[in-house]
Design an enzyme around this catalytic site. Sequence first.
Site, mmCIF file in Angstrom:
data_model
loop_
_atom_site.group_PDB
_atom_site.id
_atom_site.type_symbol
_atom_site.label_atom_id
_atom_site.label_comp_id
_atom_site.label_asym_id
_atom_site.label_seq_id
_atom_site.Cartn_x
_atom_site.Cartn_y
_atom_site.Cartn_z
ATOM 1 C CG HIS A 1 -2.083 0.902 1.106
ATOM 2 N ND1 HIS A 1 -2.035 2.256 1.357
ATOM 3 C CD2 HIS A 1 -3.360 0.623 0.724
ATOM 4 C CE1 HIS A 1 -3.237 2.771 1.137
ATOM 5 N NE2 HIS A 1 -4.059 1.817 0.745
ATOM 6 C CG ASP B 1 -8.514 -4.647 -2.916
ATOM 7 O OD1 ASP B 1 -9.706 -4.480 -2.624
ATOM 8 O OD2 ASP B 1 -7.865 -3.847 -3.608
#
Length: 379
Positions: free
Chosen positions: A261, A315
């Site tokens: 991320h 996710d």
Amino acid sequence: MSVCEFRPGLEGIPAAQSGISFVNGQQGILEYRGIRIEELAEKSNFLETAYLLIWGELPTQQELEEFEHEVRHHRRIKYRIRDMMKSFPESGHPMDALQASAAALGLFYSKRDLENPVYVRDAVVRLLATVPTMIAAFQLMRNGNDPVRPHDGLDYSANFLYMLNEREPDPLAARIFDVCLILHAEHTMNASTFSARVTASTLTDPYAVVASAVGTLGGPLHGGANEEVITMLEEIGSVENVRPYLEDCMQRKAKIMGFGHRVYKVKDPRATILQKLAEQLFEKFGYDKYYDIAVELEHAVAEKLGGKGIYPNVDFYSGLVYRKMGIPTDLFTPVFAIARVAGWLAHWKEQLVQNRIYRPTQVYNGHHDVSYTPVHLRQ
Ligand code: SDX
């Protein structure tokens, strides 16, 4: 104005001042309007969270009831939207169907009145209410079935699962789905939200804002990764194959889907909650072997790439939750979009308060004073 250094992906460059959400990527903290995500996941519901994000405060009992009532009574889609969707190719991705349908909504509400609070509220209600209906309708129609009408007796999440599966959902599944929507509702200046704000800054309509954001969310580096995670887990196939698979990815410098991320350098707090939700579902509805593969992959990635701050993101576990609810893999990203509509609309509203059109600069690295070559002389 000073000339700034070019930062690929605009890393570290503020694109707006915003009071909607906050992320501390070193400590794994996420807040919506100052409230920790863990608390909202436990105590709130999606529509209340959407209200909080969009209007800045938790609603009173009466405000919440009115908002829920309005959303409930705007769930049906126009027959022209339905007929347009019926003509979409079955093989098309549902994100494309959603993007086209959200944009098409704007055709029916073309009189833009951005300074009128009634216009703003109607658009918010309409988009929140109809996006789930459009997704469920596309799913049924691409399988040759008629869409199911929204069920006025069911709340937001239960109604979506009802429209999708043509039967009322188990209450635990509906609550878990609702928590998933809370978790996905907003996340600071991510790519799709940036896209929404850029579009909003031109003073176009909110349907175009949401359509552009949907288009951005679909890519595999963003919301589309939830679909890719399941494909990856299926490809790995067994717990024994996790480490060889990871070695191979690292050798090829391929990205491990659902990991990494821009902001979080620890495990995404939403992934931690989603993992627990997956476990609750498996306890009630049966085990999924892909969960063991996922957990082993998380351990292996932490060993090999944890030093670089590569941990599961939102996710990674969401697909396992949706799969257990019988949601088809290519609807995982549209489900993400149902939730993120709340965040996009909150940013749309915030952008309008002190709007200035986005118009950044570039570092030109092309030629100058090139003379035109007639076509017959070109090689
Ligand atoms: C979402 O921004 C948001 O908030 C998004 C989101 C939201 O709620 O809106 O949180 C939702 O989009 C989640 C992210 C879903 N995407 C994926 O899971 C795809 C896989 N992840 C990556 O491609 C990547 O981590 C990104 C896209 C999420 C972030 O990209 P960055 O910040 O541009 O990082 P990078 O690609 O430049 O990587 C930096 C380093 C590289 O190593 P070095 O070259 O410096 O040695 O980290 C490595 C990368 O190779 N790296 C990974 C990796 N992610 C980063 N290595 C292996 N697998 C990965 N997944």
